[in-house]
Design a protein around this motif. Sequence first.
Motif, PDB file in Angstrom:
ATOM      1  N   UNK A   3      21.053  42.222 -31.897  1.00 41.06           N
ATOM      2  CA  UNK A   3      20.623  41.176 -30.966  1.00 41.06           C
ATOM      3  C   UNK A   3      21.761  40.244 -30.584  1.00 41.06           C
ATOM      4  N   UNK A   4      22.756  40.106 -31.444  1.00 42.41           N
ATOM      5  CA  UNK A   4      23.810  39.123 -31.195  1.00 42.41           C
ATOM      6  C   UNK A   4      24.661  39.487 -29.981  1.00 42.41           C
ATOM      7  N   UNK A   5      24.897  40.794 -29.748  1.00 41.91           N
ATOM      8  CA  UNK A   5      25.756  41.189 -28.644  1.00 41.91           C
ATOM      9  C   UNK A   5      25.235  40.761 -27.282  1.00 41.91           C
ATOM     10  N   UNK A   6      24.029  41.189 -26.895  1.00 45.34           N
ATOM     11  CA  UNK A   6      23.497  40.736 -25.603  1.00 45.34           C
ATOM     12  C   UNK A   6      23.292  39.225 -25.534  1.00 45.34           C
ATOM     13  N   UNK A   7      22.888  38.610 -26.650  1.00 52.25           N
ATOM     14  CA  UNK A   7      22.700  37.160 -26.654  1.00 52.25           C
ATOM     15  C   UNK A   7      24.029  36.444 -26.419  1.00 52.25           C
ATOM     16  N   UNK A  79      17.216  32.675 -27.756  1.00 53.37           N
ATOM     17  CA  UNK A  79      18.154  33.678 -28.281  1.00 53.37           C
ATOM     18  C   UNK A  79      18.816  33.291 -29.600  1.00 53.37           C
ATOM     19  N   UNK A  80      18.765  32.010 -29.963  1.00 54.14           N
ATOM     20  CA  UNK A  80      19.504  31.573 -31.150  1.00 54.14           C
ATOM     21  C   UNK A  80      18.598  30.764 -32.084  1.00 54.14           C
ATOM     22  N   UNK A  81      17.440  31.356 -32.373  1.00 51.12           N
ATOM     23  CA  UNK A  81      16.436  30.671 -33.185  1.00 51.12           C
ATOM     24  C   UNK A  81      16.943  30.375 -34.590  1.00 51.12           C
ATOM     25  N   UNK A  82      17.667  31.300 -35.182  1.00 49.82           N
ATOM     26  CA  UNK A  82      18.137  31.099 -36.552  1.00 49.82           C
ATOM     27  C   UNK A  82      19.203  30.002 -36.623  1.00 49.82           C
ATOM     28  N   UNK A  83      20.007  29.872 -35.579  1.00 47.34           N
ATOM     29  CA  UNK A  83      20.979  28.779 -35.532  1.00 47.34           C
ATOM     30  C   UNK A  83      20.256  27.441 -35.501  1.00 47.34           C
ATOM     31  N   UNK A  84      19.242  27.322 -34.648  1.00 52.86           N
ATOM     32  CA  UNK A  84      18.495  26.075 -34.569  1.00 52.86           C
ATOM     33  C   UNK A  84      17.734  25.772 -35.843  1.00 52.86           C
ATOM     34  N   UNK A 346      32.017  33.716 -36.591  1.00 54.33           N
ATOM     35  CA  UNK A 346      31.177  32.585 -36.969  1.00 54.33           C
ATOM     36  C   UNK A 346      30.602  31.884 -35.742  1.00 54.33           C
ATOM     37  N   UNK A 347      29.348  31.495 -35.839  1.00 54.02           N
ATOM     38  CA  UNK A 347      28.808  30.564 -34.863  1.00 54.02           C
ATOM     39  C   UNK A 347      28.936  29.143 -35.402  1.00 54.02           C
ATOM     40  N   UNK A 348      28.726  28.950 -36.707  1.00 58.90           N
ATOM     41  CA  UNK A 348      29.093  27.712 -37.405  1.00 58.90           C
ATOM     42  C   UNK A 348      30.177  28.120 -38.395  1.00 58.90           C
ATOM     43  N   UNK A 349      31.384  27.667 -38.159  1.00 62.19           N
ATOM     44  CA  UNK A 349      32.542  28.227 -38.845  1.00 62.19           C
ATOM     45  C   UNK A 349      32.411  28.107 -40.361  1.00 62.19           C
ATOM     46  N   UNK A 350      32.497  29.256 -41.029  1.00 57.12           N
ATOM     47  CA  UNK A 350      32.457  29.314 -42.475  1.00 57.12           C
ATOM     48  C   UNK A 350      31.068  29.235 -43.074  1.00 57.12           C
ATOM     49  N   UNK A 351      30.043  29.020 -42.245  1.00 58.85           N
ATOM     50  CA  UNK A 351      28.687  28.823 -42.779  1.00 58.85           C
ATOM     51  C   UNK A 351      27.663  29.816 -42.242  1.00 58.85           C
ATOM     52  N   UNK A 355      26.084  37.061 -36.023  1.00 59.83           N
ATOM     53  CA  UNK A 355      25.094  38.133 -36.163  1.00 59.83           C
ATOM     54  C   UNK A 355      23.838  37.652 -36.862  1.00 59.83           C
ATOM     55  N   UNK A 356      23.959  36.629 -37.720  1.00 59.32           N
ATOM     56  CA  UNK A 356      22.801  36.096 -38.441  1.00 59.32           C
ATOM     57  C   UNK A 356      22.106  34.972 -37.686  1.00 59.32           C
ATOM     58  N   UNK A 357      22.739  34.466 -36.627  1.00 56.43           N
ATOM     59  CA  UNK A 357      22.178  33.320 -35.906  1.00 56.43           C
ATOM     60  C   UNK A 357      21.238  33.724 -34.787  1.00 56.43           C
TER      61      UNK A 357
END
Length: 419
Positions: A3-7, A79-84, A346-351, A355-357
């Motif tokens: 999912x991360x690629x298209x998002x 698209x970024x529910x896990x980040x939020x 990373x989307x949040x660097x180091x955290x 791919x997980x966001x």
Amino acid sequence: MGAAGPARLEFALTASVHFLFVLLTLGLVTLVAIMQTRYARTGDAELGRMTRFWGLLYVINYAVGIATGLVMEFQFGLNWRNLGGAFGDVFGAPLAMETIVAFVAESTLLGMWIFGWGHLGRRLHTALIWGVALTAYLSAGWVLVSNAFLQHPVGYAVGPDGVARLTSFAALLGNPTLGLALGHVVTAGLLTGGVFVAGVSAWHLRRRPDDPLFRRSLRYGLRTAVGGGLFVVAFGGPQYAVIDALQPAKLATGARLANLQADLAARFGPGDYAPPAWIQHARDLMMELWLLLFALAVVAALVLRRRALDRPGSRALLRALVWAMPLPFVAAVCGWLFREVGRQPWVVYGLLRTSDAASPMSAGALAASLAVFGALVAGLAVTDWWLLARYARRGPGDEFLPDPGPVGADPVAFSAAEA
């Protein structure tokens, strides 16, 4: 690809396009405010016409740019529910402040400025456009506060539920990745606005070399482009030391990159921590375009000030200024790609890895989202540039802004009835 690629592709498209609106907004509103200030102090009718003409182009770009910003807001939830869910309480706070500034304060002041022509005193009306400029800078600042957290997370604590919560707003504002980046973006906006004003003016002057409005506008644009070009590199260069300290893989190549890859794998687990090699080319192109634009602005400012604009050499410079208008936008996108793609994975660097966001979505839903939002933002970009080109080609005299009022009136002292 997952999912991360298209998002990522969808967000890169919408964010890149929206960033172009922001740059032109920052530069144009500053130039309009300067023009109106001089008009309010001198009562010069030509400056009043300049303010209205360039103000119209600013309003067009601002209005369509707001729509592209809304498209970006939707993507965070879709698209970024896990980040939020994990970090929304932290990076979402400055974004909420940006929404208040952009959609409430800035829009309100702009509406008062648009409909205040001929109804408000000149000093009050001029103060409104400076208020619009200030809130535009604040809006950009809050977005970069949020982005700086993604680059270098500070001022947070992770609770037992795995959700990060804001613990120090001062730490967010003092993020070492924030100050220089904000100065770089603001001055890039000034460079972009200056090149745009100079390019549109040059287009008209190739046809009417003696047009007084565009001769003066050309001077304003070139001076702003030169000043913006000087300061954009003054804020950009020192950022390399910050990047090397906090995200060293972004700048590393060769053996150093291999050593960093091994160190990061030992620290965070197996994975590829080397950013794609092409971001170095994007960074180089950004700097090459800056040098080209700065040199062109300096030469044009020196030569066109002293020479008749209908001479062959002057006409060649005017043509070059017209063709240079897209270049600041290309340079800005290259810089944005270097900043954002360079911190991958990373989307949040180091955290939190990118791919997980991403939200867990089906391939069909991802394709539909990419198609819908991609078409929407592309349509908005085409609409903006069509409107800008249409009204820029027409020249002054077709603005919806009301007439600024009689020129002979005292520009400083005005009665309570005028206000």
